[in-house]
Every structure is written in structure tokens, then in C-alpha cells.
Design an enzyme around this catalytic site. Sequence first.
Site, PDB file in Angstrom:
ATOM      1  N   GLU A   1     -38.827  36.845  49.032  1.00 32.17           N
ATOM      2  CA  GLU A   1     -39.828  37.675  48.371  1.00 32.17           C
ATOM      3  C   GLU A   1     -39.661  39.168  48.674  1.00 32.17           C
ATOM      4  O   GLU A   1     -39.836  40.001  47.787  1.00 32.17           O
ATOM      5  CB  GLU A   1     -41.238  37.209  48.772  1.00 32.17           C
ATOM      6  CG  GLU A   1     -41.537  35.748  48.430  1.00 32.17           C
ATOM      7  CD  GLU A   1     -41.520  35.481  46.922  1.00 32.17           C
ATOM      8  OE1 GLU A   1     -41.402  36.425  46.137  1.00 32.17           O
ATOM      9  OE2 GLU A   1     -41.614  34.293  46.547  1.00 32.17           O
TER      10      GLU A   1
ATOM     11  N   GLU B   1     -44.255  40.496  43.705  1.00 30.84           N
ATOM     12  CA  GLU B   1     -43.384  39.948  44.755  1.00 30.84           C
ATOM     13  C   GLU B   1     -43.929  40.303  46.144  1.00 30.84           C
ATOM     14  O   GLU B   1     -43.834  39.497  47.068  1.00 30.84           O
ATOM     15  CB  GLU B   1     -41.945  40.444  44.602  1.00 30.84           C
ATOM     16  CG  GLU B   1     -41.273  40.107  43.276  1.00 30.84           C
ATOM     17  CD  GLU B   1     -41.083  38.614  43.008  1.00 30.84           C
ATOM     18  OE1 GLU B   1     -41.585  37.781  43.772  1.00 30.84           O
ATOM     19  OE2 GLU B   1     -40.422  38.305  41.993  1.00 30.84           O
TER      20      GLU B   1
ATOM     21  N   HIS C   1     -46.430  37.831  46.903  1.00 36.49           N
ATOM     22  CA  HIS C   1     -45.791  36.573  47.331  1.00 36.49           C
ATOM     23  C   HIS C   1     -45.349  36.682  48.797  1.00 36.49           C
ATOM     24  O   HIS C   1     -45.476  35.725  49.566  1.00 36.49           O
ATOM     25  CB  HIS C   1     -44.561  36.264  46.468  1.00 36.49           C
ATOM     26  CG  HIS C   1     -44.885  35.965  45.037  1.00 36.49           C
ATOM     27  ND1 HIS C   1     -43.908  35.694  44.109  1.00 36.49           N
ATOM     28  CD2 HIS C   1     -46.072  35.893  44.380  1.00 36.49           C
ATOM     29  CE1 HIS C   1     -44.484  35.465  42.928  1.00 36.49           C
ATOM     30  NE2 HIS C   1     -45.790  35.588  43.078  1.00 36.49           N
TER      31      HIS C   1
ATOM     32  N   GLU D   1     -34.162  35.416  40.353  1.00 39.15           N
ATOM     33  CA  GLU D   1     -35.337  34.562  40.164  1.00 39.15           C
ATOM     34  C   GLU D   1     -34.930  33.089  40.166  1.00 39.15           C
ATOM     35  O   GLU D   1     -35.634  32.240  40.716  1.00 39.15           O
ATOM     36  CB  GLU D   1     -36.053  34.903  38.850  1.00 39.15           C
ATOM     37  CG  GLU D   1     -36.687  36.294  38.822  1.00 39.15           C
ATOM     38  CD  GLU D   1     -37.878  36.430  39.754  1.00 39.15           C
ATOM     39  OE1 GLU D   1     -38.407  35.396  40.211  1.00 39.15           O
ATOM     40  OE2 GLU D   1     -38.283  37.569  40.038  1.00 39.15           O
TER      41      GLU D   1
ATOM     42  N   GLU E   1     -41.861  32.468  39.728  1.00 43.47           N
ATOM     43  CA  GLU E   1     -40.463  32.919  39.617  1.00 43.47           C
ATOM     44  C   GLU E   1     -39.902  32.515  38.255  1.00 43.47           C
ATOM     45  O   GLU E   1     -39.123  33.251  37.649  1.00 43.47           O
ATOM     46  CB  GLU E   1     -39.581  32.359  40.748  1.00 43.47           C
ATOM     47  CG  GLU E   1     -40.109  32.468  42.179  1.00 43.47           C
ATOM     48  CD  GLU E   1     -40.681  33.804  42.616  1.00 43.47           C
ATOM     49  OE1 GLU E   1     -40.812  34.740  41.793  1.00 43.47           O
ATOM     50  OE2 GLU E   1     -41.025  33.921  43.794  1.00 43.47           O
TER      51      GLU E   1
ATOM     52  N   HIS F   1     -41.138  35.117  35.914  1.00 50.81           N
ATOM     53  CA  HIS F   1     -40.378  36.370  36.048  1.00 50.81           C
ATOM     54  C   HIS F   1     -39.010  36.239  35.387  1.00 50.81           C
ATOM     55  O   HIS F   1     -38.542  37.155  34.705  1.00 50.81           O
ATOM     56  CB  HIS F   1     -40.194  36.731  37.523  1.00 50.81           C
ATOM     57  CG  HIS F   1     -41.480  37.024  38.233  1.00 50.81           C
ATOM     58  ND1 HIS F   1     -41.585  37.038  39.605  1.00 50.81           N
ATOM     59  CD2 HIS F   1     -42.714  37.315  37.758  1.00 50.81           C
ATOM     60  CE1 HIS F   1     -42.827  37.329  39.940  1.00 50.81           C
ATOM     61  NE2 HIS F   1     -43.536  37.490  38.840  1.00 50.81           N
TER      62      HIS F   1
HETATM   63 MN    MN Z   1     -40.101  36.588  41.132  1.00 50.62          MN
HETATM   64 MN    MN Z   2     -41.757  35.857  44.229  1.00 52.20          MN
END
Ligand code: MN
Ligand code: MN
Length: 276
Positions: A35, A65, A68, A134, A164, A167
Site C-alpha cells: 500500500e 492507498e 489502505h 494493482e 485494487e 483501481h
Molecule cells: Mn490500489
Molecule cells: Mn491499496
Amino acid sequence: MFKHIKDMEYTVHVDRPDPRFANLLLEQFGGPHGELKAAMQYFTQAVGCNNPQIRDMLQDIAAEELSHFEMVGECIAMLLGPTDKVPRDFPAIHLALLTGGPSLTNSMGAPWNASYIETTGDLYADLCSNSAGELRAKLIYERLLQQTDDAGVKDMVRFLLSREESHNFSFMQAIETLKGTGVDANFRDSEFSKKYMNLSTGLGDTRGPWNQGNGIQYEENPNEKFGGPAQYGKDRSADSKGEVGPGYQDNTRNNPQYTQPKPITANVPGQEKQMH
Ligand code: MN
Ligand code: MN
């Protein structure tokens, strides 16, 4: 400007301490596909980005992120539990010794490293890196899921994994909008950029869309056809954009086909070269 909001993006629940899984989860805290890497990569790209739309996306995802990173860190701290309860024979006992929580390392204890960050300033290349990053993050979360039975932890990992995927989707869509720009704008050499070199011999030569169709020329025996001194630059026209110009002459020293080593003449006794 950054501001810390005390709510988490996702509230972490842990059934009971599990130092082993805490250590594994470090991979996504301070590891190369983790992350912090993602946050720093997108942030670094955002500050250097002159395309306002892409910049906005990079900032949004970089900020997520970091959220995360916060969640994974909290989860590691909760899974490690009180430092005096970590079993003495626990292989990653350094976690209890050094930090009592997450350390900025991967699961093997290697320190987080800025060279994990892929940034070129070319948006097409960078978004391709991000999309692949990702997928790697998702893959590690998939593998982490196999390593725990803790329902709360599994749920968090599934949440992260889904984010993810999202993303990755955004990056892939953004790449589509950049087709034909930056490093994807044009290929330098119309001939060599559409050739597939068959460089493995023996059974099992395979044909597929990577070496047929789409204007790709399949070179069955490229070594025979092209192996030689500076073939790539030799016949270039004067207006070529290639780096290797037509006048390039340093073309023999690396190919034994053109530079045969001279035979070594044995020294005949009595005729040695006089050295002074
Ligand atoms: Mn991500
Ligand atoms: Mn992430």
C-alpha cells in the site's frame, strides 16, 4: 493540503492475535507491491503530471492507498497483540522486539525501498505500470486469503482486493484515453517494430496474435537473416529517426562472424621477441 480524518475507510475487526499472519501481512504494508508503494507511486506521478484529468485520478487513488496503508497497519498491530504475549519461538519475533506493531518492511524484514516506485513522467508508461501494480497487489491479497481463517481479517482483505480491482479498472480505462500519445505515439521503425523474432529452436514454436496478424512479420530464422554487423543501422535512409545512423562503422568487434580472432603463433625457441 492533507488532513487526517479519524474515521477509517474500513473498520478493522480481528478475532484474536495471530503474529504469524501479522508478519505475512507486512508484505502489503512495506513490501514492493504494498500500500505504501502504491500511495507513493501515484502521489509522485500526480505532482509531476500536467494532464489535469489524470492528475485528479492519481491524487484520488494515492489518497485511498494511504487509507489502505492505515488499515493494513492497524490490522498488523491488532494481530501482533501485546508484545509480551508473542511466543518466544515465533520466527518474526523482531516485530515484537523492534516496533511492537508494523515495521516498514516486507514480510521477510527487508526495509521498504523508494526504488519500488515506477515513475517516468510518461503517462502512458506510468499508467501501464500502475495497472500492473494493482494486479500484483490483488494477487498477494488473494494469496494472503489462503493463509488465515480469521473472518474479520478475511473480510478486510477481500475489501482491499476489490478496491485494487477497481483501481486497475480505472487505470485501464485511462490508458485507453491516452492511446496514441506519449510513448505510444508512434513506433520509430516501421520495419523492426513489427517483426517477431523466432529465437528459440526445437519443438513447440507457437503462433498466436503476438506473432501473426496485425501487420506482424514472423522471422523464422532471424539469426541467419539479420545476424551480422549493425544490420539495423546499415541501410537506414538519411531522414531516419533511429539512433543508429547510416554512417555507423563500429560494426565488427562484437560479431565473430566478421572478426575472426587471429591464430596464435607459437613462440619458436631462440626467436622470442627481445624485450628491453
Ligand atoms: Mn490500489
Ligand atoms: Mn491499496
